[in-house]
Write an enzyme that holds these catalytic residues in place. Sequence first.
Site, short mmCIF file in Angstrom:
data_model
loop_
_atom_site.label_atom_id
_atom_site.label_comp_id
_atom_site.label_asym_id
_atom_site.label_seq_id
_atom_site.Cartn_x
_atom_site.Cartn_y
_atom_site.Cartn_z
N GLU A 100 -33.78 -6.81 7.34
CA GLU A 100 -34.60 -8.02 7.27
C GLU A 100 -34.42 -8.66 5.88
O GLU A 100 -34.55 -9.89 5.83
CB GLU A 100 -36.02 -7.48 7.02
CG GLU A 100 -36.70 -7.04 8.67
CD GLU A 100 -37.35 -8.45 9.01
OE1 GLU A 100 -37.77 -9.26 8.33
OE2 GLU A 100 -37.87 -8.35 10.21
N HIS A 145 0.95 -1.28 0.06
CA HIS A 145 0.06 0.06 0.10
C HIS A 145 0.89 1.24 0.04
O HIS A 145 2.00 1.26 0.52
CB HIS A 145 -0.91 0.08 1.33
CG HIS A 145 -1.87 1.10 1.24
ND1 HIS A 145 -3.01 1.32 0.39
CD2 HIS A 145 -1.81 2.32 2.04
CE1 HIS A 145 -3.67 2.23 0.69
NE2 HIS A 145 -3.03 2.84 1.46
N ARG A 182 -29.46 -11.99 14.13
CA ARG A 182 -29.28 -10.97 12.99
C ARG A 182 -28.21 -9.95 13.58
O ARG A 182 -28.37 -9.08 14.21
CB ARG A 182 -30.49 -10.26 12.79
CG ARG A 182 -30.55 -9.48 11.48
CD ARG A 182 -31.79 -8.72 11.26
NE ARG A 182 -32.74 -9.74 11.20
CZ ARG A 182 -34.25 -9.42 11.34
NH1 ARG A 182 -34.59 -8.40 11.92
NH2 ARG A 182 -34.63 -10.35 10.84
#
EC number: 2.1.2.13
Length: 662
Positions: A436, A106, A620
């Site tokens: 969802e 980098h 979740r």
Amino acid sequence: MTSKAVVFAYHDIGCTGIEALLNAGYEIAAVFTHADDPRENTFYASVARLCAERGIPLHAPEDVNHPLWLERIRQLRPDFLFSFYYRRLLGAELLACAARGAYNLHGSLLPRYRGRAPANWVLVNGETQTGVTLHRMIERADAGPILAQQAVAIDPEDTALSLHGKLRKAAGALLRDSLPLLALGVLPEVEQDESQASHFGRRTPADGLLDWHRPARQLYDLVRAVTQPYPGAFCQVGEQKLIVWSAEVVAGNHGREPGSVLSCDPLRIACGEDSLVLRFGQRGERGLYLAGTQLATELGLVEGARLRGAASGPQRRTRVLILGVNGFIGNHLSERLLRDGRYEVHGMDIGSDAIERLKADPHFHFVEGDIGIHSEWLEYHVKKCDVVLPLVAIATPIEYTRNPLRVFELDFEENLRIVRYCVKYGKRVVFPSTSEVYGMCQDPDFDEDRSNLVVGPINKQRWIYSVSKQLLDRVIWAYGQQGLRFTLFRPFNWMGPRLDRLDSARIGSSRAITQLILHLVEGTPIRLVDGGAQKRCFTDVDDGIEALARIIDNRDGRCDGQIVNIGNPDNEASIRQLGEELLRQFEAHPLRAQFPPFAGFREVESRSFYGDGYQDVAHRKPSIDNARRLLDWQPTIELRETIGKTLDFFLHEALREREAQA
């Protein structure tokens, strides 16, 4: 034993990396590069030509993470993967193909200046030192442990091109010393200090606009950062574009307005602090490279004339259209944008109780209306505004089974019309997707770019919300391929004051915490659907809104075409745990005596609570790598604090309701 490598490379430093590997005795099984873009000024050496001359197999696929390419790379059985200025992110499956690891070179001293165009950015920011870093690759860009670094001094006269030459030389030296040690397995790794990390996005030609109100030193740094072979810094002279290739700072500005021509020989322009002599430049994209004095003549400049650049007059506020402005996200976001001072908010909703506090602000414009009815107002304001947020949606689980067609009509059909207006008028849309959409995904952390979106059978109507949102996500993505500027954000269980209303909870149409608080307020048992074992990651609305505001700000265009989870993975708790913490704080609250005794917890089946067609999700949890990388954002507010704020708001609301009814 020879180490086998697969290399991903582009640019001069790609060539430097390939040469260094060959000199260190590595076997290069294949090189992956990019086809040159005809729109780009390719001033750098060609990886393709080098590989052809060296007889190295070369490929330039559109998607190197595609399963077909993954399998071909696995068959090569590489010990190492190396990335040298390759422009696409290598996915986790690809990184895992290397038996001994994947490494990237980098062009900065990490952890500073992660991201794109670091050589340009360090000049823009007036840095005096940069360098190159060899680090292990992980899924998050430029964030893996460091193996070696080499510093490079930035001289006051350096341009992006001269600095690139220095970085190329430093890269060669670093790789010459490091690659043999890496092959022997004796090169130590040091974790990056995240507290020192900074991230910068891609630069575009528009970023070269000269703002004469800024100090001359900053404008000088901008000129040298984007001078040839880059597009150049520029300003407007009447209807003509003046591109500046070289400049120098001169002390003082004679007290003149920024942008004023102080002299034509040399061509000297007043800045917010000191002044800038324009040494060389050109008129328009096809003009000749000329000295500043001749440019002044060609452009008809005289002493006292004014050049136009950024902020040459009062800065116009960015116009943001928020549909559903009275909702939970809409009202908090409006407050945040108005407080910022750079935005003008236009909003529509069917009510205004949550935004009464904002109506006195002269930069807040509200119309009460329905997006399904007021189509002319809607289209006009999409055309008028710069950024559009269609926040209108039915987003409470009980409605997914109770009114599935209404969910589809509002959440998909009405919002599709808004998206098409954005396409028609070329407006940026920031669309609220949802956590969802991940459905019953089995990944431990849900990743925007890799996780599968898994839903249940057709007879489980609760999934109509998820698939309506997902389908619109896909439509927006497809429009994005045709030029629509968009960002999709996925909130993960945001909570806070004004989340819902207790009246909504009374008919079951509210989020979980509001429902739980209603039971405490009314002295009824807290109902835990299926025992409350389902886990969610709860996010404080202040954390969430800060991330969303940064998406709207869209610094350096880094959010364009991106999907961003906004959640707090550290605030994971089951619904039962949420209820227990809520109860603990309720019992300790100063208003506790105003409410009935606690009636206990009661476990209920999901079918009896939500009706037929419901199906729940065990967990979740978001990956927030994109939010960290694109927004420099990290949630900081603990769940306990969020619960306390939310509880306090609803307890006071309950007392106001009681007083109103008395």
